[in-house]
Design an enzyme around this catalytic site. Sequence first.
Site, PDB file in Angstrom:
ATOM      1  CG  ASP A  75      -0.937   4.812   5.043  1.00 27.64           C
ATOM      2  OD1 ASP A  75      -1.545   3.809   4.622  1.00 27.64           O
ATOM      3  OD2 ASP A  75       0.199   4.751   5.540  1.00 27.64           O
ATOM      4  CD  GLU A  76      -1.876   1.826   8.491  1.00 24.89           C
ATOM      5  OE1 GLU A  76      -2.880   1.101   8.442  1.00 24.89           O
ATOM      6  OE2 GLU A  76      -0.717   1.386   8.546  1.00 24.89           O
ATOM      7  CD  GLN A 121      -3.295  -5.154   8.261  1.00 18.94           C
ATOM      8  OE1 GLN A 121      -2.297  -4.989   8.952  1.00 18.94           O
ATOM      9  NE2 GLN A 121      -3.253  -5.047   6.941  1.00 18.94           N
ATOM     10  CE  LYS A 161      -0.692   0.218   5.029  1.00 18.61           C
ATOM     11  NZ  LYS A 161       0.050   1.453   5.291  1.00 18.61           N
ATOM     12  CB  THR A 162       3.980   2.291   1.776  1.00 19.34           C
ATOM     13  OG1 THR A 162       3.414   1.903   3.027  1.00 19.34           O
ATOM     14  CG2 THR A 162       4.738   3.588   1.977  1.00 19.34           C
ATOM     15  NE  ARG A 220       1.594  -7.631  11.009  1.00  9.16           N
ATOM     16  CZ  ARG A 220       1.274  -6.883   9.958  1.00  9.16           C
ATOM     17  NH1 ARG A 220       2.076  -5.938   9.533  1.00  9.16           N
ATOM     18  NH2 ARG A 220       0.146  -7.080   9.301  1.00  9.16           N
TER      19      ARG A 220
END
Length: 664
Positions: free
Chosen positions: A213-214, A244, A30-31, A595
């Site tokens: 973002d997020e 998330q 996503k970044t 993770r």
Amino acid sequence: MSAKLNVPQREAVHYLDGPLLVLAGAGSGKTRVITQKIAWMIEGCGYPPHKIAAITFTNKAAKEMKERADDLLKNRSAEGLSVSTFHSLGARLLRQEAKHLGLKPGFSIFDAADTVGLFQELLKTADKAHLRRVQNRISLWKNGLLDPEQAAAAAADEFEGAAAATYAAYEKTLRAYQAVDFDDLIRLPVNLLESNDDVLARWQSRIWHLLVDEYQDTNRCQYRLMRLLAGPKAAFTAVGDDDQSIYAWRGADIGNIHLLQEDFPRLKIIKLEQNYRSTTRILQAANAVIANNPKIFEKKLWSEHGHGDAVHVQLCRDDGHEAEWIAARLEAHRFQHRGKWADYAVLYRGNHQARAIEQQLRQQKIPYMLSGGQSFFEKAEIKDITSYLRLLANPDDDPAFIRAITTPKRGIGGATLEALGRHAGNRHVSLFTAAVEVGIEQHLSEKQLKAVREFCQFIVRLELRAAREPARQVLDDLLRAIAYEAALFETLEPREAESKWSNVRDFTEWLAKKGDEENKNLLELTQTVALISMLDKNDPNQDAVQLATLHAAKGLEFRHVFLVGVEEGILPHRDSLEPGKLEEERRLMYVGITRARMSLHVSHCKKRKTGREYRPCEPSRFIEEMGAELKRSGGDEAPQEEDKVAGRARFAQFKALLNKSEGQ
């Protein structure tokens, strides 16, 4: 530029025809999408960088995103591009529009510790649990955009009625101090933009495209700010993952994803499901767990990283054995795979679980770093110095005045401050103003007055220098003038004094360097300090195992992950068993699983120590939900003996290798 992007990523980067929601699964890049989109708008579409604003949730993420965008724009400058947290953006808006809210541009930003002090004063209690409860209630009202009157009308019981009255007094006090708290950095801009068409038009014209973002972590207030800034064109890209969303306890509202569809009928949705992080078996376990939650949008992660090792589930006798098993397994696994300590992370639901693991790692001399400890800026010595800086920027900041004038001790005690405070209260002015105006002589003795006035003159002299001279010089002179180093060594053990002084020097050096790099004086720098949540003092290049809570690990990835204490009552937490909260606990498990890149070890115990007693434990329901393809071990004494034998064999092998290399 976009050659490395897959098809959905490329579509998300190039889409500029209206509002866009990018549902980005864990590890789906996503970044990369956000930074490539920024570069595409500037290089491919001719957007001026200062017309683009990207918002994320931490200073660290904002810094990394800005650096990555700069790297992509090799032929053009990204100067003027705004990449910041919601709070930094809100603070910038408030500084520029302060007059519309009756604030001066140099208003103070109160952090959690400052506000606790205010609540103690208002509630006349030191009961931390009660203070926290009132503070949380008021924070939730602010995030819900309720003012004190609306909060009083909405109060559901006696506690909320009393909290609403405290809210009113708290707001009055903040305004008297020319201060705002963290919630105000979002709430006040929203109120201003909704009530002032000129200000709204000005800010909407400044932002041609907004990237968030997020997005799943936004609260209702942040959503309103985003919607207002995006304007009627709705030129925004929201990037997030409903699977998330793990911050409901601090006000995040997963319903904001529903709201996007309701408020923006033209909303385009693009899913990123290819995972670039984990092996297929790890993703199968993650998909299987999260499939038990009701879905807003169906999404299934997949990977081209191969099948990988089976997820390993270990049953331990108790928490002591669990810590021993982790340390032994870490050593053996690292030796077998010729890896680095930094390849490993141990993740847990609550900080209390780290203690036994830390002790074992120390005993086995395994280096580790602990995430989510006390913030550097929360340390007493850093708050001592920042109180002076805050006072330079805003002499009406009473908590800063009280801390600075009494640290280090200079003969000004409680009686002096009480008399000064009484006079300031009667005159409705700040403590600083009360100290320098005519009339205070009647309330303080000659000796008291002399000490207070000397301090105020010192601050005024320093403030004049802070606006003109390099930050480095003013900081050095400040520390020398207040003799802070000497005060530490006079009042503390040498080792503790040395540690605190080292922290102060690190802080002032960091601030001075920031001043040099950004060409800012000390007054300008001071206004940003309250927004910095943490100065990361851990060396990112240190070869050490990472210990972290699941919340702190979000956004990170590791080759090998140990997910520990996966038991009913811990994960899911015993206070989170009703449906809504249980879904969030499941998302937390999903975050933990995703993770891991190469291997995942999950452990749980038969019994766990609580105080002096042991209590029986049940494996978490989430272990069964991970599916049947799990490799299970433990449950009796044999595996531990096998581990010992395997350990001795590996040690013999290691010695043989050493002897061989020495003989060459």
